[in-house]
Design a protein around this motif. Structure first.
Motif, mmCIF file in Angstrom:
data_model
loop_
_atom_site.group_PDB
_atom_site.id
_atom_site.type_symbol
_atom_site.label_atom_id
_atom_site.label_comp_id
_atom_site.label_asym_id
_atom_site.label_seq_id
_atom_site.Cartn_x
_atom_site.Cartn_y
_atom_site.Cartn_z
ATOM 1 N N ALA A 241 0.831 -1.207 0.000
ATOM 2 C CA ALA A 241 0.000 0.000 0.000
ATOM 3 C C ALA A 241 0.867 1.258 0.000
ATOM 4 O O ALA A 241 0.498 2.272 -0.586
ATOM 5 C CB ALA A 241 -0.923 0.003 1.220
ATOM 6 N N TYR A 315 -7.503 4.913 4.291
ATOM 7 C CA TYR A 315 -7.922 3.846 3.380
ATOM 8 C C TYR A 315 -9.374 4.075 2.952
ATOM 9 O O TYR A 315 -10.124 4.816 3.595
ATOM 10 C CB TYR A 315 -7.764 2.477 4.049
ATOM 11 C CG TYR A 315 -6.336 2.153 4.405
ATOM 12 C CD1 TYR A 315 -5.564 1.334 3.597
ATOM 13 C CD2 TYR A 315 -5.756 2.686 5.546
ATOM 14 C CE1 TYR A 315 -4.251 1.048 3.918
ATOM 15 C CE2 TYR A 315 -4.433 2.410 5.879
ATOM 16 C CZ TYR A 315 -3.692 1.593 5.053
ATOM 17 O OH TYR A 315 -2.382 1.316 5.360
ATOM 18 N N THR A 367 -2.992 -4.043 5.056
ATOM 19 C CA THR A 367 -4.247 -3.398 4.668
ATOM 20 C C THR A 367 -5.440 -4.286 5.033
ATOM 21 O O THR A 367 -6.473 -3.806 5.508
ATOM 22 C CB THR A 367 -4.257 -3.106 3.160
ATOM 23 O OG1 THR A 367 -3.084 -2.358 2.824
ATOM 24 C CG2 THR A 367 -5.487 -2.317 2.766
ATOM 25 N N THR A 407 -1.916 -4.234 -3.661
ATOM 26 C CA THR A 407 -2.941 -3.206 -3.824
ATOM 27 C C THR A 407 -3.234 -2.948 -5.296
ATOM 28 O O THR A 407 -4.391 -2.763 -5.685
ATOM 29 C CB THR A 407 -2.480 -1.911 -3.129
ATOM 30 O OG1 THR A 407 -2.294 -2.169 -1.736
ATOM 31 C CG2 THR A 407 -3.508 -0.806 -3.310
ATOM 32 N N THR A 424 -8.406 -0.257 -0.388
ATOM 33 C CA THR A 424 -7.073 0.215 -0.743
ATOM 34 C C THR A 424 -6.747 1.457 0.065
ATOM 35 O O THR A 424 -7.647 2.090 0.636
ATOM 36 C CB THR A 424 -6.997 0.554 -2.245
ATOM 37 O OG1 THR A 424 -5.711 1.121 -2.542
ATOM 38 C CG2 THR A 424 -8.042 1.575 -2.631
#
Length: 514
Positions: A241, A315, A367, A407, A424
């Protein structure tokens, strides 16, 4: 004598003139501004309470003469300014405490304070909050880490009791590559000149000397890198990420610091931490040339790893453009990932005849852990039922779900799969074509408003090293570049909130305490 050539004589004489000119500047000027320097001076120190005679002018009545607790009150007006040659950022204050400066009033007790700033710099007042470190106790006022451009100032008006007018007043604090010093004004408008006449004349002479000397001496090809650079090879691993940030950081560092090679090998947060731990243990006392970036803290899994908070990462949920919705509640998201909702038309205003496809990250992804903890309430996602997100291989599964290793693959899959939803980090650039973001509970993902909103889907990004790297190593240099140096601009450009910023510091400290 061979050295007694015309060129060498001119070079020696020019160098001597340059030395004389430099000494003359020191002699004519009471100070030489450092690269970073804060100056202060007392513009007012007066009693305000008791009546007193003022000679031929008569008698002056005090403002607080009816208040016995303020019978000996005094007012002090302090001007604090950046009178150095460079701007001062909040990260240039080197103290470990939240505040940046301390104003001490010997023998007097602080009863109240007020802060003012010029109209063209009234934004400075936003930094003077208790959360940023503004407070007073006893004889001391604690001032926040206020960023000051060159020449900017603010004024501190302090109500004091005890002591006497004229008692010592001192402002102190740590400033990187500089310090805090008393100064004085030489003009009626209370603004010191940038250069005196003597300084201008000597500067011209010194410039001429340097030009002459440079025209004689052959310029060498080897150019030293900027201060703080290090040579060698370094690998950045971990979070995919944060990979776009890491790549730009590596490229910028290599441009600024010749002789360094920084490679980004992003995988997943846990994989990066595992690799760093294994390579550090194999080094047998040494520190590997490796930094692991992670979306989640290491907890107690890797006790040898040292963590540094980098930035607050925000996010967001993303869906394929055929999903015409723009917002979901937390409970709706949880129902989708539990398998209670399997088609979008089961939601109000959802598109018809469109199955829900979950494009998730694999185990080990930071994530994915953040999504589980911050949005799903700690509940793990159900087992995947598809290898490619195109076909549901396990027909009996409650969810149509696949797992992806980065991602970028999540975004590409959501863009190319009707009905797909994924998660994401919020990237500064535009999302891929065919994808749009969702608000959560009506709150949009934004680093600008994260400190004042209830948006839950965010986490602190960490940088890990194996133990404390040697101060002269490339690992230490790059880490400093990331946390306090030019790398901060790269972090901001990608839409993250640095932990060194006033708002970021508050959020990062709060998360660390949880």
């Amino acid at each position: 004598m061979e050295w007694l050539s015309a060129e060498n004589v001119i070079a020696v004489v020019t160098a001597a003139l340059g030395i004389v000119a430099s000494l003359a500047v020191l002699w004519y000027e009471r100070r030489v501004p450092r690269r970073t320097r804060i100056g202060y001076r007392v513009q007012l120190d007066t009693p305000v309470s008791s009546a007193e005679r003022t000679g031929r002018a008569g008698v002056r009545l005090g403002f607080f003469q009816d208040n016995p607790q303020l019978s000996d009150a005094t007012l002090v007006l302090l001007r604090i300014e950046n009178d150095g040659s460079q701007s001062i950022a909040d990260a240039d204050y080197t103290g470990r405490e939240l505040h940046g400066l301390m104003a001490e009033f010997t023998s007097r007790a602080v009863q109240g304070i007020a802060v003012t700033a010029p109209l063209d710099a009234d934004h400075l007042l936003d930094h003077f909050t208790p959360a940023a470190g503004l407070r007073y106790a006893g004889d001391t006022v604690y001032l926040p880490r206020v960023p000051l451009n060159r020449g900017q100032h603010f004024k501190l008006l302090v109500l004091l009791t005890g002591g006497a007018v004229g008692d010592a007043i001192r402002v102190g604090g740590g400033i990187r590559d500089g310090g805090v010093y008393p100064n004085r004004s030489t003009t009626p408008d209370d603004t010191p000149p940038v250069f005196s006449r003597a300084t201008r004349m000597i500067t011209v002479l010194l410039t001429v000397c340097v030009v002459v000397l440079a025209s004689i001496i052959v310029v060498r090809d080897d150019v030293r890198p900027p201060m703080g650079c290090a040579k060698g090879e370094l690998t950045i691993t971990g979070s995919t990420a944060f990979e776009p940030v890491a790549k730009d950081l590596a490229a910028k560092y290599m441009r600024d610091c010749a002789g360094s090679t920084v490679t980004v090998d992003a995988r997943a947060s846990r994989e990066g931490l595992q690799e760093l731990n294994e390579r550090g243990a194999a080094a047998k006392g040494g520190a590997p040339a490796l930094i692991a970036l992670s979306d989640v803290p290491r907890r107690d899994s890797f006790p040898e790893l040292i963590e540094s908070q980098v930035a607050v990462s925000v996010y967001t949920l993303v869906v394929n453009d055929e999903v015409t919705l723009g917002d979901l509640t937390t409970e709706q998201v949880r129902a989708i990932y539990r398998g209670d909702l399997q088609a979008w038309d089961e939601l109000p205003d959802g598109p018809e005849n469109l199955p829900i496809v979950l494009a998730s990250r694999k185990t080990g992804s930071g994530t994915r852990d953040i999504f589980r903890d911050r949005v799903l309430g700690g509940v793990y996602e159900l087992a995947y039922s598809s290898d490619d997100c195109g076909t549901k291989d396990d027909r009996s599964a409650k969810v149509f779900r696949c797992e992806l290793d980065s991602t970028d693959r999540v975004l590409a899959t959501v863009a190319g799969t009707p009905g797909a939803i994924g998660y994401t980090e919020l990237r500064a650039g535009a999302m891929p074509e065919g994808v749009h973001t969702l608000t959560l509970n009506g709150e949009a993902a934004s680093p600008d408003t994260i400190a004042d909103s209830d948006y839950p889907f965010r986490e602190v990004e960490y940088a890990y090293t194996y133990g404390n790297p040697p101060a002269s190593s490339l690992v230490a240099s790059f880490l400093n570049y990331l946390l306090r140096g030019g790398g901060q601009d790269v972090v901001r450009t990608h839409g993250h909130l640095p932990c060194s910023s006033p708002k970021g510091r508050t959020i990062c400290a709060g998360d660390a305490a949880q």
